[in-house]
Write a protein that holds these residues in place. Structure first.
Motif, mmCIF file in Angstrom:
data_model
loop_
_atom_site.group_PDB
_atom_site.id
_atom_site.type_symbol
_atom_site.label_atom_id
_atom_site.label_comp_id
_atom_site.label_asym_id
_atom_site.label_seq_id
_atom_site.Cartn_x
_atom_site.Cartn_y
_atom_site.Cartn_z
ATOM 1 N N HIS A 147 0.859 -1.191 0.000
ATOM 2 C CA HIS A 147 0.000 0.000 0.000
ATOM 3 C C HIS A 147 0.892 1.237 0.000
ATOM 4 C CE1 HIS A 147 -3.414 -2.624 1.122
ATOM 5 N NE2 HIS A 147 -2.527 -3.237 1.884
ATOM 6 N N VAL A 148 0.946 1.943 -1.114
ATOM 7 C CA VAL A 148 1.783 3.138 -1.221
ATOM 8 C C VAL A 148 0.976 4.368 -0.829
ATOM 9 C CG1 VAL A 148 3.196 2.076 -3.004
ATOM 10 C CG2 VAL A 148 1.231 3.482 -3.663
ATOM 11 N N ASP A 149 1.691 5.475 -0.601
ATOM 12 C CA ASP A 149 1.058 6.713 -0.151
ATOM 13 C C ASP A 149 0.206 6.440 1.084
ATOM 14 O OD1 ASP A 149 0.430 9.406 -0.143
ATOM 15 O OD2 ASP A 149 -1.324 9.153 -1.444
ATOM 16 N N SER A 150 0.728 5.599 1.973
ATOM 17 C CA SER A 150 -0.031 5.166 3.165
ATOM 18 C C SER A 150 0.843 5.319 4.398
ATOM 19 C CB SER A 150 -0.490 3.711 3.017
ATOM 20 O OG SER A 150 -1.423 3.572 1.979
ATOM 21 N N ARG A 151 1.098 6.554 4.756
ATOM 22 C CA ARG A 151 1.862 6.797 5.978
ATOM 23 C C ARG A 151 0.996 6.450 7.182
ATOM 24 N NH1 ARG A 151 4.957 12.439 7.654
ATOM 25 N NH2 ARG A 151 6.060 11.584 9.451
ATOM 26 N N ILE A 152 1.503 5.558 8.026
ATOM 27 C CA ILE A 152 0.746 5.143 9.204
ATOM 28 C C ILE A 152 1.017 6.134 10.327
ATOM 29 C CG2 ILE A 152 0.427 3.321 10.915
ATOM 30 C CD1 ILE A 152 -0.668 2.724 8.080
ATOM 31 N N THR A 153 -0.046 6.691 10.861
ATOM 32 C CA THR A 153 0.077 7.724 11.886
ATOM 33 C C THR A 153 -0.415 7.285 13.248
ATOM 34 O OG1 THR A 153 -2.087 8.612 11.256
ATOM 35 C CG2 THR A 153 -0.146 9.558 10.178
ATOM 36 N N ALA A 154 -1.133 6.158 13.314
ATOM 37 C CA ALA A 154 -1.692 5.737 14.603
ATOM 38 C C ALA A 154 -1.922 4.235 14.611
ATOM 39 C CB ALA A 154 -3.010 6.468 14.882
#
Length: 414
Positions: free
Chosen positions: A122-129
């Motif tokens: 999954h690209v453009d998927s920065r995990i923040t939480a």
């Protein structure tokens, strides 16, 4: 073999890539979340040590690595007047050993080709939480993914998930960074050596042969220039020519390699962190690679440590059906190896990157004699090669791996 798990990997750098390959091969259902829209390598080149090479051998990727990397037999550093500060040869530890200089793009491509991602990347998927159960992850677009049996944070030295483990003892940015780029090797004569030149501890220039990469058959060098992070802006304002003239004064041969550098944007900036964790996991969330143990690049162990972490976590999940028990075993195995490198990296950094001239003078006088003391040289070589385990132990190297590496280490320099 433990049970099949649903696993989320946060980050598609070396640690994330290696885990995706290893855990998919073991039958686990893996999904990788990468913040970049177009994943690719970050940085110029690095030195694969015997420790990391053995991990790649265990992944059945050593032939591909050797096809692109450059054999490195010697690590040599000197002052501009030619006084040797460091002179270490792998053969001083074992004639079968060597390092492999490699472009980050080459290793990225090889690991990417080894994993059939399908729709699991999954690209453009920065995990923040991560939710309270530590089973679901949320990306920056607000989407939730999961549940997962295990969440692996491989999101680098500036990890956003490190705090969720609740075990941070130290997390700080180093005041010194570096400029990096790749250069054509051309007629560079030190084809199997890492070469560095020091001006006290205020300036450090390095050139490392890093071979080729898939799709590009030109052999290259990885160049780096050490500088304080707060000096990046002043360097930008100064312009390229004064800096190139300074390099020409300090190291004319290095200046010749930079003939193709015409704009400052051809050089990438790097900064580093020092992160020490009392624990590397909490419940079903675990840290791997720089997320668990980021350190300065003085010992060049980042990629090697990431590969060793990936192998250790794979092995722990194979051995234990209970995820938390497996994570405890992984932590115990890897912390026993990593802590010494964090310790030496922290103490060596001011010796090579600082404005403490007296420390540099002491280094120039003492570094070589210490390396000649009984036991001292062997310890230094094991630390540099990634094979020191704790104060007195050694990281075991498999006989079959040593045989495979010996054929390369003893080959005439290309």
């Amino acid at each position: 073999m433990g049970k099949t798990l649903d696993i989320a990997i946060v980050g598609y750098g070396t640690a994330g890539q290696a885990l995706a390959v290893l855990l998919t091969r073991d039958g686990h259902r893996v999904q990788v979340f990468e913040q970049a829209a177009a994943p690719g390598p970050v940085g110029a080149g690095f030195l694969l040590q015997p420790s990391g090479l053995q991990a790649l051998w265990q992944m059945q990727l050593l032939p591909q690595v050797l096809a692109h990397g450059a054999v490195v037999r010697r690590l040599y550093g000197e002052t501009p007047c030619g006084r040797a500060v460091m002179d270490m040869r792998y053969a001083g530890l074992d004639a079968r050993l060597c390092g492999i200089g490699m472009q980050r793009g080459a290793l990225f491509s090889l690991l990417d080709a080894a994993w059939d991602s399908g729709d699991a990347l999954h690209v453009d998927s920065r995990i923040t939480a991560v939710d309270d159960s530590l089973q679901r992850v949320q990306d920056r677009h607000g989407r939730w993914h999961g549940p997962f049996d295990l969440v692996i944070a491989t999101d680098g030295s500036a990890s956003m998930l490190r705090e969720q483990v609740q075990g941070t003892r130290l997390d700080r940015i180093y005041p010194w960074g570096a400029l990096w780029c790749l250069l054509p090797r051309g007629d560079w004569q030190h084809v199997d050596e890492l070469r560095q030149r020091y001006v006290a501890a205020r300036k450090m220039i390095g050139l490392l042969p890093v071979g080729t990469r898939p799709g590009d058959d030109e052999s290259r060098l990885s160049f780096f220039w050490s500088m304080p992070r707060e000096g990046f802006h002043a360097w930008e304002q100064m312009g390229l020519e004064p800096w190139l003239e300074e390099i020409g004064t300090l190291w004319p041969e290095a200046r010749e390699r930079l003939a193709g550098i015409t704009v400052q944007t051809q050089l990438a900036r790097a900064s580093y962190r020092d992160a020490v964790m009392d624990r590397w996991y909490r419940s079903r969330l675990v840290l791997v690679g720089d997320a668990a143990h980021s350190m300065s690049p003085q010992l060049g162990q980042g990629v090697n440590m990431a590969l060793l972490d990936a192998i250790a976590l794979r092995d722990a999940l194979r051995a234990e059906a209970d995820v938390e028990v497996a994570l405890a075993h992984y932590q115990a195995r890897r912390k026993a190896h990593a802590w010494l490198y964090q310790f030496w990296s922290r103490w060596l950094t001011p010796v090579f990157q600082s404005d403490r001239d007296w420390v540099a003078r002491a280094r120039d006088v003492l570094f070589q004699p210490i390396g000649k003391m009984p036991g001292g040289r062997g310890h230094m070589l094991r630390v540099l090669s990634g094979t020191q385990h704790g104060l007195f132990g050694k990281l075991p190297l498999e006989p079959e791996f040593l045989t495979a590496l010996a054929a390369i280490a003893q080959r005439p320099a290309a």
